[in-house]
Design a protein around this motif. Structure first.
Motif, PDB file in Angstrom:
ATOM      1  N   GLU A 103       0.825  -1.204   0.000  1.00  7.34           N
ATOM      2  CA  GLU A 103       0.000   0.000   0.000  1.00  7.34           C
ATOM      3  C   GLU A 103       0.864   1.260   0.000  1.00  7.34           C
ATOM      4  O   GLU A 103       1.972   1.272   0.520  1.00  7.34           O
ATOM      5  N   VAL A 104       0.319   2.305  -0.603  1.00  7.37           N
ATOM      6  CA  VAL A 104       1.015   3.581  -0.724  1.00  7.37           C
ATOM      7  C   VAL A 104       0.172   4.657  -0.037  1.00  7.37           C
ATOM      8  O   VAL A 104      -1.028   4.751  -0.302  1.00  7.37           O
ATOM      9  N   PRO A 105       0.781   5.475   0.835  1.00  7.73           N
ATOM     10  CA  PRO A 105       0.008   6.558   1.450  1.00  7.73           C
ATOM     11  C   PRO A 105      -0.377   7.603   0.405  1.00  7.73           C
ATOM     12  O   PRO A 105       0.346   7.817  -0.567  1.00  7.73           O
ATOM     13  N   VAL A 106      -1.495   8.258   0.634  1.00  6.25           N
ATOM     14  CA  VAL A 106      -2.053   9.221  -0.317  1.00  6.25           C
ATOM     15  C   VAL A 106      -2.279  10.556   0.382  1.00  6.25           C
ATOM     16  O   VAL A 106      -2.625  10.591   1.559  1.00  6.25           O
ATOM     17  N   ILE A 107      -2.106  11.640  -0.359  1.00  9.46           N
ATOM     18  CA  ILE A 107      -2.539  12.962   0.093  1.00  9.46           C
ATOM     19  C   ILE A 107      -3.391  13.564  -1.027  1.00  9.46           C
ATOM     20  O   ILE A 107      -3.057  13.447  -2.210  1.00  9.46           O
ATOM     21  N   LEU A 108      -4.508  14.160  -0.637  1.00 15.36           N
ATOM     22  CA  LEU A 108      -5.407  14.793  -1.606  1.00 15.36           C
ATOM     23  C   LEU A 108      -5.115  16.286  -1.632  1.00 15.36           C
ATOM     24  O   LEU A 108      -4.989  16.918  -0.587  1.00 15.36           O
ATOM     25  N   GLN A 109      -5.016  16.841  -2.841  1.00 17.44           N
ATOM     26  CA  GLN A 109      -4.614  18.237  -3.030  1.00 17.44           C
ATOM     27  C   GLN A 109      -5.622  18.965  -3.929  1.00 17.44           C
ATOM     28  O   GLN A 109      -6.368  18.338  -4.672  1.00 17.44           O
ATOM     29  N   PRO A 110      -5.593  20.313  -3.905  1.00 17.19           N
ATOM     30  CA  PRO A 110      -6.431  21.086  -4.829  1.00 17.19           C
ATOM     31  C   PRO A 110      -6.041  20.796  -6.286  1.00 17.19           C
ATOM     32  O   PRO A 110      -4.928  20.332  -6.553  1.00 17.19           O
ATOM     33  N   ALA A 111      -6.921  21.104  -7.181  1.00 16.58           N
ATOM     34  CA  ALA A 111      -6.686  20.870  -8.609  1.00 16.58           C
ATOM     35  C   ALA A 111      -5.489  21.669  -9.104  1.00 16.58           C
ATOM     36  O   ALA A 111      -5.260  22.798  -8.678  1.00 16.58           O
ATOM     37  N   GLY A 112      -4.745  21.058  -9.999  1.00 18.26           N
ATOM     38  CA  GLY A 112      -3.681  21.751 -10.704  1.00 18.26           C
ATOM     39  C   GLY A 112      -4.218  22.250 -12.034  1.00 18.26           C
ATOM     40  O   GLY A 112      -5.390  22.033 -12.376  1.00 18.26           O
ATOM     41  N   THR A 113      -3.370  22.890 -12.805  1.00 16.50           N
ATOM     42  CA  THR A 113      -3.795  23.466 -14.084  1.00 16.50           C
ATOM     43  C   THR A 113      -4.466  22.442 -14.989  1.00 16.50           C
ATOM     44  O   THR A 113      -5.510  22.717 -15.577  1.00 16.50           O
ATOM     45  N   SER A 114      -3.892  21.263 -15.102  1.00 13.87           N
ATOM     46  CA  SER A 114      -4.468  20.275 -16.019  1.00 13.87           C
ATOM     47  C   SER A 114      -5.833  19.777 -15.561  1.00 13.87           C
ATOM     48  O   SER A 114      -6.645  19.354 -16.379  1.00 13.87           O
ATOM     49  N   GLN A 115      -6.111  19.836 -14.266  1.00 13.07           N
ATOM     50  CA  GLN A 115      -7.406  19.381 -13.783  1.00 13.07           C
ATOM     51  C   GLN A 115      -8.477  20.470 -13.873  1.00 13.07           C
ATOM     52  O   GLN A 115      -9.636  20.176 -14.122  1.00 13.07           O
ATOM     53  N   TYR A 116      -8.115  21.747 -13.660  1.00 18.21           N
ATOM     54  CA  TYR A 116      -9.172  22.770 -13.612  1.00 18.21           C
ATOM     55  C   TYR A 116      -9.354  23.548 -14.904  1.00 18.21           C
ATOM     56  O   TYR A 116     -10.335  24.266 -15.060  1.00 18.21           O
ATOM     57  N   ASP A 149      -1.434  12.467  -9.637  1.00 17.94           N
ATOM     58  CA  ASP A 149      -0.515  13.488 -10.144  1.00 17.94           C
ATOM     59  C   ASP A 149       0.915  13.247  -9.672  1.00 17.94           C
ATOM     60  O   ASP A 149       1.652  14.187  -9.411  1.00 17.94           O
ATOM     61  N   GLY A 150       1.303  11.996  -9.516  1.00 18.20           N
ATOM     62  CA  GLY A 150       2.676  11.676  -9.151  1.00 18.20           C
ATOM     63  C   GLY A 150       2.876  11.514  -7.655  1.00 18.20           C
ATOM     64  O   GLY A 150       1.930  11.326  -6.901  1.00 18.20           O
ATOM     65  N   ARG A 151       4.132  11.628  -7.230  1.00 11.42           N
ATOM     66  CA  ARG A 151       4.486  11.445  -5.816  1.00 11.42           C
ATOM     67  C   ARG A 151       5.111  12.724  -5.276  1.00 11.42           C
ATOM     68  O   ARG A 151       5.718  13.488  -6.016  1.00 11.42           O
ATOM     69  N   ASP A 152       4.985  12.926  -3.978  1.00 11.19           N
ATOM     70  CA  ASP A 152       5.629  14.073  -3.354  1.00 11.19           C
ATOM     71  C   ASP A 152       6.951  13.643  -2.723  1.00 11.19           C
ATOM     72  O   ASP A 152       7.375  12.491  -2.871  1.00 11.19           O
ATOM     73  N   GLN A 153       7.614  14.556  -2.016  1.00 13.52           N
ATOM     74  CA  GLN A 153       8.928  14.268  -1.441  1.00 13.52           C
ATOM     75  C   GLN A 153       8.870  13.216  -0.342  1.00 13.52           C
ATOM     76  O   GLN A 153       9.880  12.593  -0.040  1.00 13.52           O
ATOM     77  N   GLN A 154       7.712  13.019   0.259  1.00 10.87           N
ATOM     78  CA  GLN A 154       7.556  11.972   1.278  1.00 10.87           C
ATOM     79  C   GLN A 154       7.130  10.648   0.657  1.00 10.87           C
ATOM     80  O   GLN A 154       6.745   9.728   1.358  1.00 10.87           O
ATOM     81  N   HIS A 155       7.167  10.551  -0.672  1.00  3.38           N
ATOM     82  CA  HIS A 155       6.819   9.352  -1.439  1.00  3.38           C
ATOM     83  C   HIS A 155       5.338   8.982  -1.340  1.00  3.38           C
ATOM     84  O   HIS A 155       4.968   7.840  -1.579  1.00  3.38           O
ATOM     85  N   ARG A 156       4.508   9.969  -0.967  1.00  2.00           N
ATOM     86  CA  ARG A 156       3.073   9.738  -0.962  1.00  2.00           C
ATOM     87  C   ARG A 156       2.546   9.921  -2.377  1.00  2.00           C
ATOM     88  O   ARG A 156       3.071  10.720  -3.143  1.00  2.00           O
ATOM     89  N   ALA A 157       1.489   9.209  -2.701  1.00  2.00           N
ATOM     90  CA  ALA A 157       0.811   9.415  -3.978  1.00  2.00           C
ATOM     91  C   ALA A 157      -0.027  10.690  -3.841  1.00  2.00           C
ATOM     92  O   ALA A 157      -0.780  10.844  -2.880  1.00  2.00           O
ATOM     93  N   VAL A 158       0.125  11.613  -4.789  1.00  2.00           N
ATOM     94  CA  VAL A 158      -0.622  12.866  -4.775  1.00  2.00           C
ATOM     95  C   VAL A 158      -1.789  12.734  -5.761  1.00  2.00           C
ATOM     96  O   VAL A 158      -1.590  12.429  -6.937  1.00  2.00           O
ATOM     97  N   TYR A 159      -2.984  12.936  -5.236  1.00  2.00           N
ATOM     98  CA  TYR A 159      -4.176  12.955  -6.075  1.00  2.00           C
ATOM     99  C   TYR A 159      -4.758  14.354  -5.979  1.00  2.00           C
ATOM    100  O   TYR A 159      -4.921  14.902  -4.894  1.00  2.00           O
ATOM    101  N   ARG A 160      -5.062  14.950  -7.143  1.00  2.00           N
ATOM    102  CA  ARG A 160      -5.583  16.312  -7.200  1.00  2.00           C
ATOM    103  C   ARG A 160      -7.059  16.299  -7.585  1.00  2.00           C
ATOM    104  O   ARG A 160      -7.491  15.501  -8.414  1.00  2.00           O
ATOM    105  N   GLY A 180     -11.181  21.235  -3.694  1.00  2.00           N
ATOM    106  CA  GLY A 180     -11.965  20.011  -3.594  1.00  2.00           C
ATOM    107  C   GLY A 180     -12.429  19.788  -2.168  1.00  2.00           C
ATOM    108  O   GLY A 180     -11.819  20.291  -1.223  1.00  2.00           O
ATOM    109  N   PRO A 181     -13.489  19.027  -1.989  1.00  2.00           N
ATOM    110  CA  PRO A 181     -14.045  18.851  -0.651  1.00  2.00           C
ATOM    111  C   PRO A 181     -13.166  18.038   0.302  1.00  2.00           C
ATOM    112  O   PRO A 181     -13.359  18.094   1.512  1.00  2.00           O
ATOM    113  N   PHE A 182     -12.204  17.302  -0.224  1.00  2.00           N
ATOM    114  CA  PHE A 182     -11.369  16.463   0.634  1.00  2.00           C
ATOM    115  C   PHE A 182      -9.899  16.880   0.625  1.00  2.00           C
ATOM    116  O   PHE A 182      -9.037  16.137   1.102  1.00  2.00           O
ATOM    117  N   ASP A 183      -9.597  18.060   0.109  1.00  2.00           N
ATOM    118  CA  ASP A 183      -8.209  18.534   0.038  1.00  2.00           C
ATOM    119  C   ASP A 183      -7.534  18.461   1.407  1.00  2.00           C
ATOM    120  O   ASP A 183      -8.122  18.841   2.415  1.00  2.00           O
TER     121      ASP A 183
END
Length: 113
Positions: A8-21, A72-83, A38-41
């Motif tokens: 399993e990979v930890p996840v962090i939810l983030q606001p939309a980036g340019t490609s999403q909005y 949207d890739g991984r952050d510096q803590q190796h979490r999966a970033v979802y926007r 987003g409601p879960f950012d």
């Protein structure tokens, strides 16, 4: 943070980036920055499991598939970033119309002072 099971990979939810909005619905009178939110950012207690070929899912859905987040890739803590993906979220238009009502009410209240 959630306890991780093997693979399993930890996840962090983030606001939309340019490609999403880009091209997402934004009613008149609402600042475009509101489209990104987003409601879960910021949520961090989620994990995702890679599929058989090791790839992470491209989308995560919440609220009976009404809200969509896009990988949207991984952050510096190796979490999966979802926007947040407003163009893919069926609930986005209704939420933004509600935000527009709040902005309009605030403007009316401000005028009355």
């Amino acid at each position: 943070m959630a306890t991780l099971l093997r693979g399993e990979v930890p996840v962090i939810l983030q606001p939309a980036g340019t490609s999403q909005y880009t091209g997402a619905y934004c009613p008149p009178g609402v600042p475009f920055r509101e489209v990104r939110r987003g409601p879960f950012d910021g949520k961090r207690d989620i994990v995702v499991r890679p599929d058989a070929d090791g790839e992470l899912p491209q989308h995560m859905t919440f609220g009976n598939r009404a809200v969509v987040y896009e990988y949207d890739g991984r952050d510096q803590q190796h979490r999966a970033v979802y926007r947040y993906a407003p163009r893919l979220s069926p609930s986005h238009r209704g939420v933004m119309d509600g935000v527009a009502e709040v902005y309009a009410e605030h403007a009316r209240t401000k005028e009355g002072q």
